[in-house]
Design a protein around this motif. Structure first.
Motif, mmCIF file in Angstrom:
data_model
loop_
_atom_site.group_PDB
_atom_site.id
_atom_site.type_symbol
_atom_site.label_atom_id
_atom_site.label_comp_id
_atom_site.label_asym_id
_atom_site.label_seq_id
_atom_site.Cartn_x
_atom_site.Cartn_y
_atom_site.Cartn_z
ATOM 1 N N THR A 46 0.844 -1.206 0.000
ATOM 2 C CA THR A 46 0.000 0.000 0.000
ATOM 3 C C THR A 46 0.871 1.246 0.000
ATOM 4 N N VAL A 47 1.909 1.226 0.825
ATOM 5 C CA VAL A 47 2.816 2.375 0.875
ATOM 6 C C VAL A 47 3.520 2.528 -0.479
ATOM 7 N N ALA A 48 3.921 1.400 -1.065
ATOM 8 C CA ALA A 48 4.602 1.452 -2.363
ATOM 9 C C ALA A 48 3.674 2.049 -3.429
ATOM 10 N N LEU A 49 2.417 1.577 -3.444
ATOM 11 C CA LEU A 49 1.458 2.101 -4.427
ATOM 12 C C LEU A 49 1.183 3.583 -4.183
ATOM 13 N N LEU A 50 1.079 3.921 -2.903
ATOM 14 C CA LEU A 50 0.795 5.319 -2.552
ATOM 15 C C LEU A 50 1.927 6.227 -3.022
ATOM 16 N N LEU A 51 3.154 5.814 -2.763
ATOM 17 C CA LEU A 51 4.293 6.641 -3.178
ATOM 18 C C LEU A 51 4.425 6.663 -4.706
ATOM 19 N N ALA A 52 4.237 5.494 -5.323
ATOM 20 C CA ALA A 52 4.368 5.431 -6.786
ATOM 21 C C ALA A 52 3.322 6.326 -7.443
ATOM 22 N N THR A 53 2.102 6.329 -6.872
ATOM 23 C CA THR A 53 1.029 7.137 -7.464
ATOM 24 C C THR A 53 1.242 8.612 -7.175
ATOM 25 N N SER A 54 1.509 8.932 -5.905
ATOM 26 C CA SER A 54 1.605 10.355 -5.553
ATOM 27 C C SER A 54 2.865 10.975 -6.150
ATOM 28 N N ARG A 55 3.924 10.182 -6.257
ATOM 29 C CA ARG A 55 5.181 10.697 -6.835
ATOM 30 C C ARG A 55 5.276 10.427 -8.335
ATOM 31 N N ARG A 56 4.212 9.882 -8.899
ATOM 32 C CA ARG A 56 4.043 9.684 -10.346
ATOM 33 C C ARG A 56 5.207 8.890 -10.970
ATOM 34 N N LEU A 57 5.630 7.862 -10.260
ATOM 35 C CA LEU A 57 6.822 7.120 -10.693
ATOM 36 C C LEU A 57 6.640 6.416 -12.037
ATOM 37 N N ILE A 58 5.464 5.827 -12.242
ATOM 38 C CA ILE A 58 5.250 5.063 -13.481
ATOM 39 C C ILE A 58 5.267 6.026 -14.673
ATOM 40 N N GLU A 59 4.536 7.144 -14.490
ATOM 41 C CA GLU A 59 4.489 8.168 -15.541
ATOM 42 C C GLU A 59 5.884 8.713 -15.839
ATOM 43 N N ALA A 60 6.625 8.975 -14.769
ATOM 44 C CA ALA A 60 7.941 9.577 -14.925
ATOM 45 C C ALA A 60 8.880 8.626 -15.673
ATOM 46 N N THR A 61 8.820 7.344 -15.328
ATOM 47 C CA THR A 61 9.669 6.363 -16.004
ATOM 48 C C THR A 61 9.297 6.302 -17.477
ATOM 49 N N HIS A 62 7.991 6.336 -17.739
ATOM 50 C CA HIS A 62 7.522 6.294 -19.128
ATOM 51 C C HIS A 62 8.048 7.512 -19.907
ATOM 52 N N GLU A 63 7.954 8.690 -19.283
ATOM 53 C CA GLU A 63 8.432 9.911 -19.937
ATOM 54 C C GLU A 63 9.930 9.813 -20.245
ATOM 55 N N ALA A 64 10.681 9.314 -19.256
ATOM 56 C CA ALA A 64 12.131 9.214 -19.437
ATOM 57 C C ALA A 64 12.476 8.262 -20.588
ATOM 58 N N LYS A 65 11.717 7.170 -20.678
ATOM 59 C CA LYS A 65 12.004 6.154 -21.700
ATOM 60 C C LYS A 65 11.575 6.589 -23.087
ATOM 61 N N THR A 66 10.526 7.430 -23.157
ATOM 62 C CA THR A 66 9.922 7.705 -24.466
ATOM 63 C C THR A 66 10.212 9.114 -24.982
ATOM 64 N N GLY A 67 11.200 9.765 -24.418
ATOM 65 C CA GLY A 67 11.633 11.045 -24.962
ATOM 66 C C GLY A 67 10.897 12.260 -24.406
ATOM 67 N N THR A 117 10.482 23.317 -13.550
ATOM 68 C CA THR A 117 10.275 23.582 -12.114
ATOM 69 C C THR A 117 9.240 22.688 -11.447
ATOM 70 N N SER A 118 8.157 22.385 -12.120
ATOM 71 C CA SER A 118 7.159 21.590 -11.393
ATOM 72 C C SER A 118 6.691 20.360 -12.186
ATOM 73 N N TRP A 119 7.529 19.940 -13.091
ATOM 74 C CA TRP A 119 7.157 18.800 -13.937
ATOM 75 C C TRP A 119 7.100 17.494 -13.117
ATOM 76 N N LEU A 120 6.004 16.810 -13.176
ATOM 77 C CA LEU A 120 5.817 15.505 -12.523
ATOM 78 C C LEU A 120 6.110 15.535 -11.020
ATOM 79 N N CYS A 121 5.852 16.694 -10.412
ATOM 80 C CA CYS A 121 6.224 16.842 -8.997
ATOM 81 C C CYS A 121 5.440 15.944 -8.047
ATOM 82 N N GLY A 122 4.189 15.765 -8.320
ATOM 83 C CA GLY A 122 3.406 14.900 -7.446
ATOM 84 C C GLY A 122 2.999 15.571 -6.148
ATOM 85 N N HIS A 123 2.663 14.742 -5.176
ATOM 86 C CA HIS A 123 2.081 15.250 -3.926
ATOM 87 C C HIS A 123 2.845 14.708 -2.734
ATOM 88 N N GLU A 124 2.948 15.572 -1.726
ATOM 89 C CA GLU A 124 3.811 15.258 -0.598
ATOM 90 C C GLU A 124 3.054 14.656 0.590
#
Ligand SMILES: O=C(O)C(=O)CO
Length: 352
Positions: free
Chosen positions: A138-159, A166-173
């Motif tokens: 649950t903590v892993a999913l919460l952090l991955a979602t709030s910190r947008r990890l899946i999206e960020a990895t996708h962005e990094a891989k796909t250009g 300044t605030s790109w993919l910042c997510g929530h604290e």
């Protein structure tokens, strides 16, 4: 094939085994049907007990319903997992010998408790075996979602990674946030214990009744359902699926939540109205969702939820590790105890 190695050994000592003799001795032993491949250690306990004969569906895939209905006929015990519906039809197919059903799961929404109770069948389950695992997930999913990890990895891989912004993919604290827990039990407490070091400001929970002992452990405040919706920056669903909680996370909830709220569900898909969740996520009513569970499972790959960047989906990972084995062994032992000494019920985790 029904087997009990010890029974066979004993029989060989008494009389050099004839197939008929073996079958006659075997037929007096209580029969247990195991509906899914379980870890070998667990099976050894069954084998070596000499107290039951068992047959197992030796596959990682669920036993087809038609096969299951045939296999349970005449059984004394059934050891199942969460994919098998233990309902009136199945109990009818099993017949009057059935005395105990044990499910290798924490959730028991697949069991028709009323029908089991009516027939006086005892039911065991395995609470506690996955508290730590689900809390971690649950903590892993919460952090991955709030910190947008899946999206960020996708962005990094796909250009998509242009320059530093300044605030790109910042997510929530999590720091200074309010975390809501829907259904406070062992898992909710374990989640809060793990989130506390992230400087969460406040834990709140809602449930059918207040749970002061558990709430005190994490200094959580009891609030109404609506207040939980309004106040939570992160909302973790931890309640069991029951007729009362079915679809409880719907438009009524999402429409009251904050725009920056993150919704996490690691309990059962049935507690969520997925159309409403899709609407809430796609219109920006809430910020994101992380789901380990869905309806149905698996969620078809063309499901609209898969089109959303702000919805993390995880394929209901079993989370049943070593500790499960221990518990499950106990459960199997309970099966023979309960079948053998009808009055001796080990009071570990029988539901009915
Ligand atoms: O044991 C359960 O209820 C589970 O959902 C395992 O993933």
């Amino acid at each position: 094939m029904w087997c009990s190695r010890t029974a066979l050994g004993r029989l060989r000592r008494i009389a050099p085994c004839t197939v008929t003799g073996f079958h006659r001795a075997m037929s007096t032993l209580p029969k247990v049907y195991v509906t899914r491949k379980v870890p070998p250690d667990g099976l050894d306990i069954l084998r070596e007990s000499g107290q039951v004969q068992f047959e197992m569906w030796d596959s990682d895939e669920p036993v087809p319903r038609v096969e299951l209905l045939k296999k349970v006929k005449g059984c004394d015990g059934i050891l199942c997992v969460l994919t098998e519906k233990i309902d009136a039809q199945l109990l009818e197919a099993a017949g009057p010998n059935l005395k105990v059903v044990s499910t290798m799961s924490v959730g028991f929404d697949h069991l028709s408790l009323d029908d089991l109770k009516k027939r006086g069948i005892r039911v065991g389950y395995t609470p506690d075996v996955l508290t730590d695992c689900v809390a971690e997930l649950t903590v892993a999913l919460l952090l991955a979602t709030s910190r947008r990890l899946i999206e960020a990895t996708h962005e990094a891989k796909t250009g998509g990674w242009g320059t530093w912004r300044t605030s790109w993919l910042c997510g929530h604290e999590l720091a200074n946030s309010t975390v809501g827990i829907l259904g406070l039990g062992r898992i909710g407490v374990a989640i809060a214990e793990r989130l506390k070091p992230f400087k969460v400001k406040k834990f709140i929970y809602t449930d059918v009744e207040q749970r002061p002992e558990l709430a005190n452990m994490i200094e959580a405040e009891y609030v109404s359902f609506d207040d939980m919706a309004k106040q939570s920056d992160f909302l973790a669903v931890c309640c069991a699926l029951t007729p009362e909680t079915h679809g409880i996370c719907n438009w009524n909830l999402f429409s009251k939540m904050k725009k920056n709220a993150i919704f996490i569900n690691t309990s059962r898909g049935g507690v969520v109205n997925q159309e409403d969740l899709y609407e809430a996520l796609s219109t920006g009513l809430i910020a994101g969702a992380g789901l380990d569970v869905t309806t149905p499972e698996p969620l078809p790959t063309h499901h609209p939820l898969f089109t959303l960047k702000n919805c993390g989906k995880h394929p209901h990972v079993p989370n049943l590790y070593n500790f499960l084995l221990l518990q499950e062994h106990k459960r199997m032992i309970q099966i023979y105890l309960s079948i053998k000494k009808k009055k001796h019920w080990t009071p570990l985790t029988f539901i009915v």
